[in-house]
Design an enzyme around this catalytic site. Structure first.
Site, PDB file in Angstrom:
ATOM      1  N   ALA A 281     -17.849  -4.416  -6.731  1.00 12.45           N
ATOM      2  CA  ALA A 281     -18.043  -3.173  -5.966  1.00 12.45           C
ATOM      3  C   ALA A 281     -16.801  -2.292  -6.012  1.00 12.45           C
ATOM      4  O   ALA A 281     -16.788  -1.207  -5.457  1.00 12.45           O
ATOM      5  CB  ALA A 281     -18.396  -3.498  -4.518  1.00 12.45           C
ATOM      6  N   GLY A 282     -15.737  -2.781  -6.665  1.00  8.48           N
ATOM      7  CA  GLY A 282     -14.507  -1.980  -6.762  1.00  8.48           C
ATOM      8  C   GLY A 282     -14.283  -1.635  -8.228  1.00  8.48           C
ATOM      9  O   GLY A 282     -15.178  -1.773  -9.050  1.00  8.48           O
ATOM     10  N   GLY A 283     -13.091  -1.268  -8.566  1.00  4.28           N
ATOM     11  CA  GLY A 283     -12.841  -0.841  -9.953  1.00  4.28           C
ATOM     12  C   GLY A 283     -12.259  -1.929 -10.828  1.00  4.28           C
ATOM     13  O   GLY A 283     -11.716  -1.653 -11.895  1.00  4.28           O
TER      14      GLY A 283
ATOM     15  N   GLU B 112       0.834  -1.211   0.000  1.00  2.85           N
ATOM     16  CA  GLU B 112       0.000   0.000   0.000  1.00  2.85           C
ATOM     17  C   GLU B 112       0.869   1.261   0.000  1.00  2.85           C
ATOM     18  O   GLU B 112       0.509   2.273  -0.586  1.00  2.85           O
ATOM     19  CB  GLU B 112      -0.956   0.002   1.205  1.00  2.85           C
ATOM     20  CG  GLU B 112      -1.954  -1.163   1.230  1.00  2.85           C
ATOM     21  CD  GLU B 112      -2.730  -1.346  -0.074  1.00  2.85           C
ATOM     22  OE1 GLU B 112      -2.926  -0.358  -0.811  1.00  2.85           O
ATOM     23  OE2 GLU B 112      -3.132  -2.487  -0.368  1.00  2.85           O
TER      24      GLU B 112
ATOM     25  N   ILE C  83     -14.444  -6.965  -8.108  1.00  2.00           N
ATOM     26  CA  ILE C  83     -15.019  -6.788  -9.450  1.00  2.00           C
ATOM     27  C   ILE C  83     -16.473  -6.335  -9.432  1.00  2.00           C
ATOM     28  O   ILE C  83     -16.962  -5.807 -10.423  1.00  2.00           O
ATOM     29  CB  ILE C  83     -14.839  -8.050 -10.338  1.00  2.00           C
ATOM     30  CG1 ILE C  83     -15.719  -9.218  -9.866  1.00  2.00           C
ATOM     31  CG2 ILE C  83     -13.389  -8.473 -10.404  1.00  2.00           C
ATOM     32  CD1 ILE C  83     -15.751 -10.376 -10.867  1.00  2.00           C
TER      33      ILE C  83
END
Length: 701
Positions: free
Chosen positions: A616-618, A482, A614
């Site tokens: 709820a995210g990008g 991160e 996939i």
């Protein structure tokens, strides 16, 4: 509630969002007042627009940035401090926000002005970054439906609204389903094998659930599906029935009752296919790839190349595991199931490398890990990171705030770090996000750009009692990962806000710096600088370092296949799956798993219902990006290996080059060009396969 700026923190001008004072009550009036203001700015811009930077791009950046920053602050709080009130406030205003974004994205006056710059103005005299902005704004407008007329545009807009609502609901169901499972254990025999840290966490969880006398030693204990709790059971609980129960609960999260995501997934896939067809594409994967480095064919080709390189190694992993189980007299040796693999793999790792993940925890205390990470950043990139607690308001007492300075001591960026798991209010996983990006347009003094600010969020084991947070080696890698994302956001030298930091970088290149940083966890000097026993201060023994290094490729084939299952099922669902056709989404997963998993998923496996990346995210039709970028990151790290990892001067020089290219150029230059500028050639998967021990060994003469 009044919507004046005086009493609504969302409407005030701020350098850092006032996270401590933003409340669910501020969301409805704050977002509505902001949208009203931005809408009038958009109308004015459309009326006065000219195909020049000051009359088009700068006012546009002011509009988009304000919405990104304010909505980002609200959405961030939903991820780290969820509440029913915040949920319903966001749910209510989200359609209005999406409606505004569609108006902006489909603005013909703006699109035509960008087109004019591309076709007429002094195009060749524009900088690389400005050309990229113009081209990506035109491409985004097309993908936002700018060229659709009347009925088709209405249909497109309805789809966008519904997709935004469904993905929000999907994520909420996952959080609620994860939270719902609690297993109370009173008899210590039932959790035999669980290490002290896991028992401490389970007792601490029990206390928070009302068992105020719970202790690590005597219980009672509460097991949850939150990452640290779930993994400790899968890896260490000798009780096979408990492992099975927890595993089954984990892979069936959000797949039944009122939290069932099945219908939501079907609806998302159906709408994405409709959207693709409206835009003139044959499936959603093509829409996704329109703004990425790869194409559907190139992504599929890479996944197959990695799959075939990993398969035999994974078969051997399974063989080794079965043999080991037989030597241990395990009754399940000839019939290993999903809830056995992690448990016996840990025992095999301990026996083969004499490494026990849990026994390593005392060497990885969070404060020492952060010190070592910051020291590495100083060596590689010439930056100094200092605590700046109190300068910005935070949402939880455990959140740390830091200032990043250049070698002359000038601040160049800031970031928040929220390290610990809080299952009752914080979503799982780890992520980095922007708070604000570097920008010339938002210069505080008219000359120097606004400085970038980032979020880093993890979900590791919190401190138990008076001990600091003691980390597994995997958690150490996650923090490095991160931080790599954060560095690309913070060390950008790009002043055009629309392509500064992580903005405007193709999605399949965005994991490059994060995965690159993970490699340093195996670098001797780096590891020795962070691995100090939290009580005695002694360094990690040399023989353990060597074992960690040897264990790096342990089960690499199996771990690679796990990621490939996710990437392949994602591409399959977004390119070939027919919603409402003869095959269900679970049939697709089972079919893909036949060639990516050695033990087929349980018939009732519903992992797709919690596949937030996939749905709820990008990462829709983009999960392959992890592997695509892993090729880039391993190859980038091999530049340091070529220069000589023990040659401090060479490491610094290569680090400087990495900073000046991959970390500095942001979205202002095509990622392949940036990579070539750093590496001197195009990327090759050889380094990745070598690091994972998956290269075929040449036959000896």
């Amino acid at each position: 509630m009044s919507t004046t700026a005086e009493d609504n923190p969302l409407l005030k001008d701020f350098d850092f969002p006032p996270f401590d004072s933003i409340d669910a009550n501020h969301v409805r009036p704050g977002i509505r007042a902001l949208l009203k203001k931005l809408e009038s700015e958009l109308v004015e811009l459309e009326r006065t627009v000219e195909p020049t930077w000051p009359k088009l791009v700068e006012p546009l950046e002011k509009i988009t940035d304000r919405l990104t920053v304010v909505w980002g602050a609200v959405n961030h709080l939903k991820s780290v401090k969820d509440s029913p009130e915040l949920r319903s406030a966001i749910e209510e205003v989200q359609p209005e926000k999406v409606e505004f974004e569609l108006k902006l994205g489909q603005s013909k006056p703006l699109y035509n002005a960008f087109k004019h710059i591309k076709e007429f103005s002094d195009w060749e005299r524009l900088s690389n970054a400005r050309k990229r902005i113009v081209e990506s704004q035109m491409k985004e407008a097309i993908l936002n439906g700018v060229s659709l007329e009347d009925d088709k545009r209405d249909q497109f807009n309805k789809i966008q609204q519904e997709l935004a609502r469904l993905s929000q609901k999907f994520e909420e169901n996952v959080l609620d389903a994860t939270k719902k499972f609690e297993k109370l254990i009173i008899d210590k025999k039932e959790i035999e094998g669980l290490p002290a840290t896991a028992l401490g966490l389970a007792a601490q969880t029990a206390v928070s659930k009302g068992h105020e006398n719970a202790t690590a030693e005597n219980g009672p204990w509460v097991i949850t599906l939150d990452g640290p709790s779930f993994m400790s059971v899968m890896q260490h609980a000798r009780n096979r029935a408990l492992r099975e129960e927890v595993y089954r609960a984990y892979v069936s999260r959000a797949s039944s009752g009122d939290l069932d995501n099945t219908a939501i997934i079907d609806q998302i896939l159906k709408l994405k296919l409709e959207k693709a067809k409206l835009l003139g594409y044959s499936n959603y994967a093509e829409v996704s790839m329109a703004t990425k480095m790869a194409t559907v064919d190139k992504a599929t080709e890479l996944l197959e190349k990695l799959r075939s390189a990993s398969w035999d190694a994974a078969v051997q992993d399974m063989e080794d595991l079965k043999q080991f189980c037989q030597t241990q007299g395990a009754p399940e040796a000839n019939d290993l199931s999903h809830w056995d693999v992690n448990f016996w793999s840990e025992r095999l790792r301990e026996s083969k490398y004499e490494i026990n993940e849990e026994e390593l925890r005392p060497y990885f205390s969070l404060p020492k890990v952060m010190d070592g990470l910051f020291n590495l950043a100083k060596i590689l990139f010439g930056i100094v990171i200092e605590p700046a607690n109190g300068l910005a308001m935070v949402w939880n007492k455990d959140v740390k705030f830091y200032c990043v300075k250049d070698s002359s001591g000038n601040p160049i960026a800031y970031f928040y770090f929220d390290p610990f798991s809080r299952p009752s209010e914080k979503r799982g996983g780890a992520w980095m996000d922007e708070v604000v990006s570097r920008s010339r347009v938002f210069s505080p003094d008219g000359t120097s750009p606004r400085l970038p600010v980032a979020h880093m969020v993890c979900n590791q084991m919190p401190p138990v009692g008076d001990k600091p947070s003691l980390m597994t080696f995997r958690e150490v890698e996650t923090v490095f990962h991160e931080f790599g994302h954060a560095l690309q956001h913070m060390l950008t030298k790009q002043d055009e806000g629309l392509v500064a930091g992580i903005r405007g970088i193709e999605w399949d290149a965005v994991e490059l710096p994060s995965q690159f940083m993970e490699n340093w966890c195996y670098h001797r000097d780096t590891l020795m600088s962070i691995a100090k026993h939290y009580e005695t201060g002694e360094s990690l023994p040399e023989d353990i370092y060597r074992k960690l290094l040897a264990a790096r490729t342990f089960r690499a084939g199996s771990l690679s296949l796990r990621q490939l299952r996710f990437a392949c099922v994602d591409l399959e669902l977004h390119s070939k799956y027919v919603p409402g056709g003869p095959e269900s989404i679970y049939d697709v997963d089972q079919r893909v798993s036949k060639i990516t998993q050695l033990i087929p998923p349980l018939p009732e496996d519903r992992f797709l219902c919690s596949f937030s990346h996939i749905f709820a995210g990008g990462y829709a039709a983009g999960y392959y990006s992890y592997k695509w970028a892993e090729v880039l990151s391993a190859d980038a790290f091999s530049a340091f290996e070529d220069a000589g990892l023990n040659d401090e001067k060479a490491v610094k020089e290569t680090g400087h080059r990495f900073r000046e290219t991959i970390l500095a150029l942001g979205g202002g230059k095509a990622p392949l060009e940036v990579f070539v500028e750093f590496r001197g050639r195009e990327p090759s998967p050889e380094a990745l396969l070598r690091h994972n021990g998956l290269l075929p060994v040449p036959a000896s003469a």
